[in-house]
Design a protein around this motif. Structure first.
Motif, PDB file in Angstrom:
ATOM      1  N   LYS A 178       0.852  -1.186   0.000  1.00  0.00           N
ATOM      2  CA  LYS A 178       0.000   0.000   0.000  1.00  0.00           C
ATOM      3  C   LYS A 178       0.887   1.233   0.000  1.00  0.00           C
ATOM      4  CE  LYS A 178      -0.561   0.930   4.922  1.00  0.00           C
ATOM      5  NZ  LYS A 178      -1.515   1.232   5.996  1.00  0.00           N
ATOM      6  N   LYS A 179       0.319   2.379  -0.295  1.00  0.00           N
ATOM      7  CA  LYS A 179       1.092   3.614  -0.342  1.00  0.00           C
ATOM      8  C   LYS A 179       1.477   4.040   1.071  1.00  0.00           C
ATOM      9  CE  LYS A 179       0.387   6.766  -3.295  1.00  0.00           C
ATOM     10  NZ  LYS A 179      -0.097   7.889  -4.126  1.00  0.00           N
ATOM     11  N   VAL A 180       2.628   4.665   1.176  1.00  0.00           N
ATOM     12  CA  VAL A 180       3.113   5.157   2.465  1.00  0.00           C
ATOM     13  C   VAL A 180       2.887   6.669   2.526  1.00  0.00           C
ATOM     14  CG1 VAL A 180       4.800   3.336   2.804  1.00  0.00           C
ATOM     15  CG2 VAL A 180       5.447   5.372   1.494  1.00  0.00           C
ATOM     16  N   ASP A 181       2.828   7.174   3.755  1.00  0.00           N
ATOM     17  CA  ASP A 181       2.571   8.596   3.975  1.00  0.00           C
ATOM     18  C   ASP A 181       3.590   9.115   4.979  1.00  0.00           C
ATOM     19  OD1 ASP A 181       1.583  11.114   4.180  1.00  0.00           O
ATOM     20  OD2 ASP A 181      -0.325  10.571   5.129  1.00  0.00           O
ATOM     21  N   PHE A 182       4.398  10.070   4.532  1.00  0.00           N
ATOM     22  CA  PHE A 182       5.447  10.624   5.386  1.00  0.00           C
ATOM     23  C   PHE A 182       4.858  11.276   6.634  1.00  0.00           C
ATOM     24  CE2 PHE A 182       7.943  14.325   6.666  1.00  0.00           C
ATOM     25  CZ  PHE A 182       9.184  13.762   6.913  1.00  0.00           C
ATOM     26  N   GLU A 183       3.691  11.929   6.467  1.00  0.00           N
ATOM     27  CA  GLU A 183       3.090  12.641   7.598  1.00  0.00           C
ATOM     28  C   GLU A 183       2.482  11.688   8.617  1.00  0.00           C
ATOM     29  OE1 GLU A 183       4.116  15.088   4.576  1.00  0.00           O
ATOM     30  OE2 GLU A 183       2.531  13.570   4.342  1.00  0.00           O
ATOM     31  N   THR A 184       2.215  10.438   8.191  1.00  0.00           N
ATOM     32  CA  THR A 184       1.640   9.458   9.115  1.00  0.00           C
ATOM     33  C   THR A 184       2.725   8.601   9.761  1.00  0.00           C
ATOM     34  OG1 THR A 184      -0.358   9.378   7.772  1.00  0.00           O
ATOM     35  CG2 THR A 184      -0.025   7.582   9.321  1.00  0.00           C
ATOM     36  N   VAL A 185       3.578   7.998   8.967  1.00  0.00           N
ATOM     37  CA  VAL A 185       4.670   7.145   9.469  1.00  0.00           C
ATOM     38  C   VAL A 185       5.948   7.579   8.762  1.00  0.00           C
ATOM     39  CG1 VAL A 185       5.531   4.804   9.778  1.00  0.00           C
ATOM     40  CG2 VAL A 185       3.064   5.241   9.858  1.00  0.00           C
ATOM     41  N   LEU A 186       6.941   7.967   9.562  1.00  0.00           N
ATOM     42  CA  LEU A 186       8.194   8.441   8.975  1.00  0.00           C
ATOM     43  C   LEU A 186       9.086   7.285   8.524  1.00  0.00           C
ATOM     44  CD1 LEU A 186       9.103  11.342  11.454  1.00  0.00           C
ATOM     45  CD2 LEU A 186       8.016  11.531   9.209  1.00  0.00           C
ATOM     46  N   SER A 187       9.008   6.200   9.235  1.00  0.00           N
ATOM     47  CA  SER A 187       9.897   5.075   8.910  1.00  0.00           C
ATOM     48  C   SER A 187       9.272   3.764   9.377  1.00  0.00           C
ATOM     49  CB  SER A 187      11.279   5.258   9.559  1.00  0.00           C
ATOM     50  OG  SER A 187      11.156   5.264  10.977  1.00  0.00           O
ATOM     51  N   TYR A 188       9.766   2.681   8.793  1.00  0.00           N
ATOM     52  CA  TYR A 188       9.335   1.333   9.139  1.00  0.00           C
ATOM     53  C   TYR A 188      10.591   0.513   9.471  1.00  0.00           C
ATOM     54  CZ  TYR A 188       4.933   2.664   6.921  1.00  0.00           C
ATOM     55  OH  TYR A 188       3.771   3.293   6.570  1.00  0.00           O
ATOM     56  N   GLU A 189      10.507  -0.319  10.481  1.00  0.00           N
ATOM     57  CA  GLU A 189      11.610  -1.203  10.858  1.00  0.00           C
ATOM     58  C   GLU A 189      11.056  -2.605  11.063  1.00  0.00           C
ATOM     59  OE1 GLU A 189      15.225  -1.603  14.149  1.00  0.00           O
ATOM     60  OE2 GLU A 189      13.931   0.171  14.115  1.00  0.00           O
ATOM     61  N   LEU A 226      15.553  -4.387   8.354  1.00  0.00           N
ATOM     62  CA  LEU A 226      15.254  -3.427   7.275  1.00  0.00           C
ATOM     63  C   LEU A 226      14.752  -2.134   7.906  1.00  0.00           C
ATOM     64  CD1 LEU A 226      14.758  -2.522   4.337  1.00  0.00           C
ATOM     65  CD2 LEU A 226      12.511  -3.637   4.489  1.00  0.00           C
ATOM     66  N   LEU A 227      15.424  -1.012   7.643  1.00  0.00           N
ATOM     67  CA  LEU A 227      14.971   0.312   8.091  1.00  0.00           C
ATOM     68  C   LEU A 227      14.547   1.088   6.844  1.00  0.00           C
ATOM     69  CD1 LEU A 227      14.557   2.425  10.255  1.00  0.00           C
ATOM     70  CD2 LEU A 227      16.950   3.107   9.982  1.00  0.00           C
ATOM     71  N   LEU A 228      13.259   1.221   6.712  1.00  0.00           N
ATOM     72  CA  LEU A 228      12.680   1.905   5.548  1.00  0.00           C
ATOM     73  C   LEU A 228      12.281   3.320   5.971  1.00  0.00           C
ATOM     74  CD1 LEU A 228      11.593   1.906   2.654  1.00  0.00           C
ATOM     75  CD2 LEU A 228       9.451   0.948   3.532  1.00  0.00           C
ATOM     76  N   GLN A 229      12.914   4.301   5.386  1.00  0.00           N
ATOM     77  CA  GLN A 229      12.603   5.698   5.689  1.00  0.00           C
ATOM     78  C   GLN A 229      11.836   6.307   4.520  1.00  0.00           C
ATOM     79  OE1 GLN A 229      16.421   7.471   6.550  1.00  0.00           O
ATOM     80  NE2 GLN A 229      16.286   6.926   8.737  1.00  0.00           N
ATOM     81  N   VAL A 230      10.707   6.937   4.859  1.00  0.00           N
ATOM     82  CA  VAL A 230       9.827   7.545   3.854  1.00  0.00           C
ATOM     83  C   VAL A 230      10.333   8.946   3.549  1.00  0.00           C
ATOM     84  CG1 VAL A 230       7.465   8.165   3.268  1.00  0.00           C
ATOM     85  CG2 VAL A 230       7.913   6.184   4.748  1.00  0.00           C
ATOM     86  N   VAL A 231      10.513   9.231   2.275  1.00  0.00           N
ATOM     87  CA  VAL A 231      10.992  10.542   1.837  1.00  0.00           C
ATOM     88  C   VAL A 231       9.792  11.439   1.559  1.00  0.00           C
ATOM     89  CG1 VAL A 231      12.346  11.773   0.110  1.00  0.00           C
ATOM     90  CG2 VAL A 231      13.063   9.491   0.877  1.00  0.00           C
ATOM     91  N   ASP A 232       9.868  12.634   2.087  1.00  0.00           N
ATOM     92  CA  ASP A 232       8.740  13.561   1.953  1.00  0.00           C
ATOM     93  C   ASP A 232       8.658  14.139   0.546  1.00  0.00           C
ATOM     94  OD1 ASP A 232       6.587  15.227   2.877  1.00  0.00           O
ATOM     95  OD2 ASP A 232       8.001  16.897   2.852  1.00  0.00           O
ATOM     96  N   VAL A 233       7.415  14.316   0.076  1.00  0.00           N
ATOM     97  CA  VAL A 233       7.125  15.091  -1.126  1.00  0.00           C
ATOM     98  C   VAL A 233       6.096  16.152  -0.739  1.00  0.00           C
ATOM     99  CG1 VAL A 233       7.630  13.206  -2.727  1.00  0.00           C
ATOM    100  CG2 VAL A 233       5.304  13.484  -1.859  1.00  0.00           C
ATOM    101  N   ASN A 234       6.045  17.187  -1.536  1.00  0.00           N
ATOM    102  CA  ASN A 234       5.170  18.316  -1.193  1.00  0.00           C
ATOM    103  C   ASN A 234       3.724  17.972  -1.553  1.00  0.00           C
ATOM    104  OD1 ASN A 234       4.534  20.839  -0.206  1.00  0.00           O
ATOM    105  ND2 ASN A 234       4.838  21.862  -2.172  1.00  0.00           N
ATOM    106  N   ASP A 235       3.075  17.252  -0.672  1.00  0.00           N
ATOM    107  CA  ASP A 235       1.693  16.830  -0.913  1.00  0.00           C
ATOM    108  C   ASP A 235       0.740  17.354   0.145  1.00  0.00           C
ATOM    109  OD1 ASP A 235       2.739  15.342   1.134  1.00  0.00           O
ATOM    110  OD2 ASP A 235       1.800  13.459   0.533  1.00  0.00           O
ATOM    111  N   ASN A 236       1.181  18.282   0.997  1.00  0.00           N
ATOM    112  CA  ASN A 236       0.313  18.837   2.037  1.00  0.00           C
ATOM    113  C   ASN A 236       0.362  20.357   1.978  1.00  0.00           C
ATOM    114  OD1 ASN A 236      -0.572  16.467   3.922  1.00  0.00           O
ATOM    115  ND2 ASN A 236       1.603  16.124   3.517  1.00  0.00           N
ATOM    116  N   PRO A 237      -0.782  20.984   1.826  1.00  0.00           N
ATOM    117  CA  PRO A 237      -0.805  22.452   1.873  1.00  0.00           C
ATOM    118  C   PRO A 237      -0.568  22.939   3.293  1.00  0.00           C
ATOM    119  CG  PRO A 237      -3.042  21.607   1.749  1.00  0.00           C
ATOM    120  CD  PRO A 237      -2.135  20.412   1.617  1.00  0.00           C
ATOM    121  N   PRO A 238      -0.116  24.169   3.464  1.00  0.00           N
ATOM    122  CA  PRO A 238       0.086  24.712   4.816  1.00  0.00           C
ATOM    123  C   PRO A 238      -1.228  24.766   5.589  1.00  0.00           C
ATOM    124  CG  PRO A 238       1.146  26.085   3.155  1.00  0.00           C
ATOM    125  CD  PRO A 238       0.283  25.123   2.413  1.00  0.00           C
TER     126      PRO A 238
END
Length: 799
Positions: free
Chosen positions: A305-316, A333-345
């Motif tokens: 499923k898709k990951v969300d940086f604002e919800t979970v920053l990383s998975y271990e 396995l340390l999976l770090q989610v990279v942020d993209v600009n998908d949230n307005p201020p």
């Protein structure tokens, strides 16, 4: 009454009630009620009627019923008793699954009148499910050279119950080699681990069968079992080893489902079956199992499923590699989610001051903070407002701003501002958020009341009733609230002689002006005063206006007869020679009226006469003239009643009585008055005769002297001589009348003088001294010009 879902119309009706519920909201709450799951149908839950305070008949008459969500009727309401009963058995696990507590929401609806009560039913769990192993038989291959204390994870059991009724511990059947430990996962679930307590010997015991028991916390506890078959294999002294103990991977949060995260790899130096490796997640959490999946053969890990940086920053997660001999190795396995600009201020207003007082510079209107859940430039923001507003944004700390009034505000110019706070981030692409706030400007008492006119002219008719509304003054105030509430008052008069307090009053609330007493036009024709208007601000502001009141005349004065006077001691008798021509001026009735305008226009008419047709009265000037030639047959004495009437509405009038005596010549003695005739009829005494003779002699001498004097005057003036009238009592007229000049009853051509002796006894004699100048012949229809205008003490012209 049993209620259930029957047909589509019924479902639509319930849907309508839910819509009504969302519009009006529940008027009260009931409960909460609780019931144990699996309770038999028809079991008593509570008495709703008692909780609502309603009688048994009221429940039925008001149309009480139960509305439940989800198109299922779990409860039924007996309106006859108000009892709330179970409609069918409730299975907590079907209703709520693993959620705890399990709450069913329903409503009690009263149709007449419409009233909705919110309620909830809590379904309590019972221990009605036993633990169940997903694997009824677990096979472990354990090398015979496994060291003591090594642990082997086993599959856990599942229990649909919750809380203490869920799995609490594990037990293993008695044996000499193994014991079981109960471990806790991060999500609270418990799983078993098989621990080697004694070394294995394949030659002595190549296979061991054990029974694993999972026990829940019920009373009595329920349990489930699974078979654990341990195969003791030949020595596999090399376990798989990963190339990296830690795999650190970065993945953008907008990566699609199925994207490859990483490929893990392990190797085993053993050969054959001992060197064949399979990959699995070791004790993954529920979130890991839903997010990632691993290929057991290749070691590829992909997104489920898709990951969300604002919800979970990383998975271990730990990855286990197991060889064919049962040995395993682990890596992380340390999976770090990279942020993209998908949230307005996001804008959060911490404080807002509204309304703000006008005329207050540099006042803080609002304090707000800006946040962006993105990171880096994606989370950096710029804030701004419209340029055409008198407000300024000032930074006040990290991500905090204050909105300040840049200049003084004028509520009368603008009382409301709609401010749009625009926040834009620095990401690519840039995202922005707009937040609208409304700022109201409160009033300050900076405007004085203003009258609609600087001066008012009002008119009121005299003789008005007291407390009569005569007009209204109006002032407006541009302020608001109490600052715009205007109070009216009378200001002290400029002329101290005007009794303003007794003339008018003003309603302080609406500016209505009232006359306090009846006004008299003849006494006061106009007056003026000032009216003040003050607001209720602090301090109060005020203004004033001039009010002029004009009193309109009313026909409240009847005509007053100046001549002939009717209050004389003896009536005045007019003498008319029998030789007078038709149109002969007998006398003139002079009257005045204290009113003005048409209320003072007088007209005259002959109301009564001794001999009708002999005399006539001119309507406009009051002249009494003969209507025809006189004859010897006409009576000597005549009594005329003249009516004087004004032109008011309604008209007022006065009457005057005239006495006319027809004489053959002006030398004829004046006959006694009618009222003295009876006294004169008595025989005169001798002394009276002497007195008469003496008086006659003196009168003759006096008459001769007068005639000589008149003749001399006529010769000098060559015109008409001065005449006298009937004697008029000396003394001033009544105070409201004035002397009349040039408007005598008769013109000079018809003047004569009557001389009377004083006294009223029978011895009185009256002599007439005529003054007869040469008169031109009378012309029928020709009026004698005369000034009919006089002025009274108030300056009115009366004609």
């Amino acid at each position: 009454m049993e209620i259930g879902w029957m047909h589509n119309p019924r479902q639509r009706q319930v849907l309508v009630f839910f819509v009504l519920l969302s519009m009006y909201g529940a008027s009260a709450e009931l409960g909460p009620y609780s019931v144990v799951e699996e309770t038999e149908r028809g079991s008593f839950v509570a008495n709703v009627g008692k909780d609502l305070g309603l009688g048994l008949t009221e429940m039925s008459t008001r149309g009480a019923r139960i509305i439940s969500q989800g198109n299922k009727e779990h409860l039924q309401l007996k309106v006859q008793t108000g009892d709330l009963l179970i409609n069918d058995k409730l299975d907590r696990e079907k209703l709520c699954g693993p959620s705890e507590p399990c709450i069913l929401h329903f409503q009690v609806l009263m149709e007449k009148p419409l009233e909705i009560f919110q309620a909830e039913l809590r379904v309590q769990d019972i221990n009605d499910h036993s633990p169940v192993f997903t694997e009824r038989e677990m096979i472990l291959k354990i090398p015979e050279n496994s060291p003591v204390g090594i642990a082997f994870p086993l599959s856990n059991a599942l229990d649909l119950d919750v809380g203490s009724n869920n799995v609490q511990n594990y037990k293993i059947s008695p044996n000499s080699h193994f014991r079981v430990l109960t471990r806790n996962r991060s999500d609270g679930r418990k799983y078993p681990e098989l621990v080697l307590d004694k070394e294995l010997d394949r030659e002595e015991e190549p296979e061991i069968s054990l029974t694993l028991t999972a026990l829940d916390g019920g009373s009595p506890p329920r349990y489930g079992t699974a078979q654990v078959r341990i195969e003791v294999v030949d020595s596999n002294d090399n376990a798989p080893e990963f190339e990296q103990s830690l795999y650190k991977v970065h993945i953008p949060e907008d990566s699609p489902v199925g994207s490859l995260v990483v490929t893990v790899s392990a190797s085993d130096v053993d050969s054959g079956v001992y060197g064949k490796i399979s990959y699995t997640f070791f004790q993954p959490s529920e979130d890991i199992s839903k997010t990632l999946e691993v290929n057991a053969m290749t070691g590829e890990i992909r997104l489920r499923k898709k990951v969300d940086f604002e919800t979970v920053l990383s998975y271990e997660v730990d990855i286990k590699a197991t060889d064919g001999g049962g040995l395993s190795g682990k890596c992380t396995l340390l999976l770090q989610v990279v942020d993209v600009n998908d949230n307005p201020p996001e804008v959060t207003v911490s404080a807002l001051t509204t309304p703000i007082p006008e005329n207050s510079p540099d006042i803080v209107v609002a304090v707000f903070s800006v946040s962006d859940p993105d990171s880096g430039d994606n989370g950096k923001t710029i804030s701004s407002i419209q340029d055409d507003l008198p407000f300024l944004l000032k930074p006040s700390g990290k991500n905090f701003y204050t909105l300040v009034a840049q200049k003084t505000l004028d509520r009368e110019e603008r009382d409301e501002y709609n401010i749009t706070i625009t926040v834009t981030d620095m990401g690519t692409p840039r995202l922005k958020t707009e937040h609208n706030i409304t700022v109201l400007v409160s009033d300050v008492n900076d405007n004085a009341p203003a009258f609609t006119q600087t001066s008012y002219t009002l008119s009121v008719r005299e003789n008005n009733s007291p407390a009569l509304h005569i007009g209204t003054v109006r002032a407006t105030d541009r302020d608001a609230g109490a600052n715009a509430q205007v109070t009216y008052s009378l200001l002290p008069p400029l002329d101290a002689h005007v009794p303003l307090a007794s003339l008018v009053s003003i309603n302080p609330d609406n500016g209505h002006l009232f006359a306090l007493r009846s006004l008299d036009y003849e006494a006061l024709r106009a007056f003026e005063f000032r009216v003040g208007a003050a607001d209720r601000g602090s301090p109060a502001l005020s203004s004033q206006a001039l009010v002029r009141v004009l009193v309109a005349d009313d026909n409240d004065n009847a005509p007053f007869v100046l001549y002939p006077l009717q209050n004389a001691s003896a009536p005045c008798t007019e003498l008319v020679p029998r030789a007078a021509e038709a149109g002969y001026l007998v006398t003139k009735v002079v009257a005045v009226d204290g009113d003005s305008g048409q209320n003072a226009w007088l007209s005259y008419q002959l109301l009564k006469a001794t001999e009708p047709g002999l005399f006539g009265v001119w309507a406009h000037n009051g002249e009494v003239r003969t209507a025809r030639l006189l004859s010897e047959r006409d009576a000597a004495k005549h009594r005329l009643v003249v009516l004087v009437k004004d032109n008011g509405e309604p008209p007022l009038s006065a009457s005057v009585t005239l006495h006319v005596l027809l004489v053959d010549g002006f030398s004829q003695p004046y006959p006694p008055a009618p009222e003295a005739e009876a006294a004169d009829a008595a025989p005169a005494a001798p002394l009276t005769v002497y007195l008469v003779v003496a008086l006659a002699s003196v009168s003759s001498l006096f008459l001769f002297s007068v005639l000589v004097f008149v003749a001399v005057r006529l010769c000098r003036r060559g015109g008409a001589a001065s005449v006298g009238r009937c004697s008029v009592p000396e003394g001033p007229f009544p105070g409201h009348l004035v002397d009349v000049s040039g408007t005598g009853t008769l013109s000079q051509s018809y003047q004569y003088e009557v001389c009377l002796t004083g006294g009223s006894g029978s011895n009185e004699f009256k002599f007439l001294k005529p003054i007869l100048p040469n008169l031109p012949p009378q012309c029928p229809g020709k009026e004698i010009e005369e000034n009919r205008t006089f002025y009274n003490s108030f300056g009115f012209n009366i004609q």
